[in-house]
Scaffold this motif. Sequence first.
Motif, mmCIF file in Angstrom:
data_model
loop_
_atom_site.group_PDB
_atom_site.id
_atom_site.type_symbol
_atom_site.label_atom_id
_atom_site.label_comp_id
_atom_site.label_asym_id
_atom_site.label_seq_id
_atom_site.Cartn_x
_atom_site.Cartn_y
_atom_site.Cartn_z
ATOM 1 N N VAL A 277 18.348 49.961 16.677
ATOM 2 C CA VAL A 277 17.503 49.174 15.778
ATOM 3 C C VAL A 277 18.261 47.902 15.396
ATOM 4 C CG1 VAL A 277 16.376 49.146 13.515
ATOM 5 C CG2 VAL A 277 16.380 51.247 14.888
ATOM 6 N N PHE A 278 17.633 46.754 15.543
ATOM 7 C CA PHE A 278 18.243 45.472 15.179
ATOM 8 C C PHE A 278 17.540 44.869 13.970
ATOM 9 C CE2 PHE A 278 19.856 46.060 19.394
ATOM 10 C CZ PHE A 278 21.083 45.424 19.396
ATOM 11 N N VAL A 279 18.316 44.130 13.155
ATOM 12 C CA VAL A 279 17.761 43.416 11.999
ATOM 13 C C VAL A 279 18.260 41.974 12.075
ATOM 14 C CG1 VAL A 279 17.605 45.436 10.472
ATOM 15 C CG2 VAL A 279 19.735 44.113 10.556
ATOM 16 N N PRO A 280 17.607 41.035 11.379
ATOM 17 C CA PRO A 280 18.073 39.635 11.429
ATOM 18 C C PRO A 280 19.490 39.510 10.848
ATOM 19 C CG PRO A 280 15.883 39.770 10.452
ATOM 20 C CD PRO A 280 16.380 41.183 10.559
ATOM 21 N N LEU A 281 20.301 38.647 11.453
ATOM 22 C CA LEU A 281 21.657 38.375 10.964
ATOM 23 C C LEU A 281 21.582 37.592 9.654
ATOM 24 C CD1 LEU A 281 24.776 38.162 11.453
ATOM 25 C CD2 LEU A 281 24.285 36.051 12.732
#
Length: 228
Positions: free
Chosen positions: A12-16
């Motif tokens: 799962v990726f989230v905004p930096l």
Amino acid sequence: MAAGRESTEGPVFVPLDFRGFDAAEMQQRAADFQAEMSRRRTVRDFSDRPVPRELIEACLRTGGSAPSGANLQPWHFVAVSNPDLKRQIRIGAEEEEREFYEQRAPPEWLEALAPLGTDANKPFLETAPWLIAVFVRRWGERPDGKKVKHYYAVESVGLATGLVIAAVHHAGLASLTHTPSPMNFLNRILGRPDSERPFLLLVVGHPADGAQVPDIGRLSLEDIATFS
Ligand code: IYR
């Protein structure tokens, strides 16, 4: 959650969350930070002035933000302010240090240490308000009891400890990286399991009034870096 979140579709990726700066501001920030960090010195002369636990907590959270192998975060910090535990740690450390200075240390090692003016007496282990015992968790354990291998555990704990040292300095406190060897007395006194190996003792507090530090220098950039 240890390493990170996964869904059935994969990681799962989230905004930096990133703050950038313009070029001049970057240069200024880098210079300011370097100037601040260059004032950090290892201190052996501590005041008994108390330091609130919340300050130590904030510095340890900074340590806990360090990168680590597979994000397994293989560190454990025991923050000790209890005078009885500090006394026990001093007794354990001085016993090892006496062995070191009187028997174990080869002459070259004692020669290398001479400019620091150290000896087997470690009164700061009782005077300073906080001793942070840093442990390497050599392996983790899942809820089902299965062992989880920690990758680059020692390197990761070194990075985390560096961040704690920087955070402590930034907060306006002094520290000392202390490594009596061997340090297994810390497991006994602090009740830590065999899966954890002591990494170092970070002594934290205010410097004593009029504290002095050895007149030693730092290598120049040319000495420590090459650009190619
Ligand atoms: N642990 C001892 C000796 C010592 C070793 C090193 I390497 C140092 O940088 C400083 C001290 C002591 O604390 O006195």
